[in-house]
Design an enzyme around this catalytic site. Structure first.
Site, PDB file in Angstrom:
ATOM      1  N   ALA A 260       0.762  -1.285  -0.105  1.00  0.00           N
ATOM      2  CA  ALA A 260      -0.004   0.109  -0.012  1.00  0.00           C
ATOM      3  C   ALA A 260       0.872   1.353   0.144  1.00  0.00           C
ATOM      4  CB  ALA A 260      -0.901   0.019   1.113  1.00  0.00           C
ATOM      5  N   ALA A 261       2.122   1.258   0.566  1.00  0.00           N
ATOM      6  CA  ALA A 261       2.655   2.696   0.826  1.00  0.00           C
ATOM      7  C   ALA A 261       3.440   2.979  -0.718  1.00  0.00           C
ATOM      8  CB  ALA A 261       3.917   2.381   1.753  1.00  0.00           C
ATOM      9  N   LYS A 265      -3.340   5.488  -3.273  1.00  0.00           N
ATOM     10  CA  LYS A 265      -4.501   4.627  -3.606  1.00  0.00           C
ATOM     11  C   LYS A 265      -5.398   4.208  -2.122  1.00  0.00           C
ATOM     12  CE  LYS A 265      -2.224   2.678  -7.552  1.00  0.00           C
ATOM     13  NZ  LYS A 265      -1.241   3.393  -7.373  1.00  0.00           N
ATOM     14  N   CYS A 376       2.717  -0.170 -12.231  1.00  0.00           N
ATOM     15  CA  CYS A 376       3.396   0.861 -13.149  1.00  0.00           C
ATOM     16  C   CYS A 376       4.357   0.539 -14.120  1.00  0.00           C
ATOM     17  CB  CYS A 376       3.641   2.068 -12.067  1.00  0.00           C
ATOM     18  SG  CYS A 376       4.938   1.529 -11.139  1.00  0.00           S
TER      19      CYS A 376
END
Length: 449
Positions: A260-261, A265, A376
């Site tokens: 998550a970091a 998002k 990404c």
């Protein structure tokens, strides 16, 4: 770092910024250190704090411009140097790159660019004997450099050859060239705002993109912009803001954000009303995520754990976002060091990790729940191929195609299979500084009931 290295920095305006730029370039090109590591946190360059805001901005722009144009600069210097760039004095190489970049692409007088590069090599014991060479080459660059650059403008010199060949093979030559061209420009600042995008675009002298992102040009520190301290927005590329929206209405639902970091998002999911569990293996990155959430007045449960090993609650989740670690080749426009730090051999081990993360996510997903996978990366092994392989072995999953209306009608970013695929050359604009977006892949899958 020896203290005498900075002895003359205060005597000549602008020399300190260029000296630090040379050190950071050396860190990327010879010691394989990322820009983020050298600019922030415990590993940041020790002399950064001595720079004024103006010199710090100059230093960052110098380094980024050189890394964006590194292939072209290499070609240019090979044309101007009979015996090639000196290999026994890294500071001579850095001085040539810094001088040429300023002459060709920055608003710096040629004589100042030459003089300061000469001073850089004069201050370095190993490079000092090349001062005359640097002076002569950069003066010649001022006369002949622009024509040499124009001759190769249509080529993909500023991509590593392995990456250029992959993009041509997967996206076609025309698109690969358009992507490479998009990477050569300094990108805009993209913001996800909590509300009233039009008002924030006006206050920040920017514009609202079709997707709702506010896009502007950064002048000064992000933290000094209106709305930052009040937590009214967070920095997030327009493409990076799309995957979290693919869950639809998530108010009151339990959503896990794996890997998550730093939390862009996670913030989107929490602001949309979900009960978010944010998982990341790095304590430092989780601390940063918590700080970001606190500034934004948003809440999420944070867990420091390797997502592959994490057990999670027995009842599972209504939705899971897997923003997987990847080669990050889609972020080169914002992180130009990625192009020169990554190798083709990095893809396979990262694809293997992505496979394990996807398999884990399936076990955490409730029947009827939604899994959104994104990277990404512009490499198919980390996107399309990963989802194809998962669907081939998981009969309990189905793809939920993305509709144009979910992405502001931008049909060009939806694949034939109904997945998301953004490219650096998408979102064109007459001003190249306001054009483009990161390269992202995202797919939405639903677990059958």
């Amino acid at each position: 770092m020896p203290p005498q290295r900075f002895a003359v920095a205060s005597e000549v305006p602008g020399l300190a910024a260029r000296r630090i730029a040379a050190d950071i370039l050396d860190g990327v090109l010879h010691r394989h250190r990322t820009l983020d590591d050298q600019l922030e946190g415990a590993g940041a360059h020790p002399a950064l704090k001595s720079l004024s805001d103006r010199d710090r901005a100059l230093m960052r722009r110098l380094v980024a411009t050189i890394l964006r144009r590194l292939g072209t600069l290499g070609h240019l210097l090979s044309r101007l140097l009979d015996r090639g760039v000196p290999t026994d004095a890294p500071r001579a190489q850095s001085a040539l790159l810094i001088g040429a970049a300023q002459i060709l692409w920055m608003d710096v007088p040629d004589h100042a660019a030459v003089d300061l590069s000469v001073r850089l090599v004069q201050a370095d014991r190993r490079a000092a004997r090349y001062a005359g060479l640097v002076n002569a080459v950069l003066r010649r660059c001022a006369r002949e450099g622009q024509a040499i650059v124009e001759d190769v403008k249509s080529q993909t010199l500023d991509l590593p050859p392995w990456l250029a060949s992959r993009w041509v093979a997967h996206y076609g030559e025309a698109t690969a060239h358009a992507m490479a061209a998009a990477l050569s420009h300094e990108p805009s600042l993209d913001l996800t705002v909590k509300s009233d995008a039009g008002q924030w675009a006006a206050r920040l002298h920017g514009e609202v993109l079709p997707t709702g992102t506010v896009r502007t040009l950064l002048h000064g520190a992000v933290t000094m912009l209106p709305g930052f301290a009040e937590g009214q927005w967070w920095v997030q590329d327009a493409a990076a803001a799309l995957p979290a929206r693919l869950f639809g209405d998530i108010k009151g639902k339990n959503i896990a954000d794996l890997c998550a970091a730093p939390g862009g998002k996670t913030a989107q999911l929490a602001f949309a009303g979900a009960r978010v569990t944010a998982v990341d293996r790095s304590p430092a990155r989780v601390a940063r995520l918590r700080d970001n959430l606190a500034r934004l007045s948003l809440e999420a449960e944070t867990v420091i754990a390797d997502a592959v090993e994490w057990q999670g609650p027995a009842e599972g989740f209504d939705g899971i976002l897997v923003d997987a670690p990847c080669t990050s080749t889609g972020t080169i426009r914002r992180h130009p060091d990625v192009a020169w730090l990554r190798q083709e051999t990095d893809i396979a081990p990262l694809a293997a990790l992505q496979k394990r993360l996807l398999q884990k996510a399936v076990t955490l997903l409730k029947p009827g729940g939604t899994l959104v996978y994104c990277t990404c990366s512009l490499e198919p092994e980390e996107g399309e191929a990963a989802i194809a392989a998962l669907l081939a072995v998981e009969s309990g999953l189905r793809r939920a195609a993305i509709a144009p209306a979910e992405v502001a009608g931008l049909t060009e970013i939806i694949t034939a299979d109904g997945d998301l695929r953004t490219l650096p050359c998408h979102l064109p604009n007459a001003d190249p500084r306001l054009a483009g977006m990161d390269g992202f892949y995202a797919a939405r899958l639903v677990r059958r009931i």
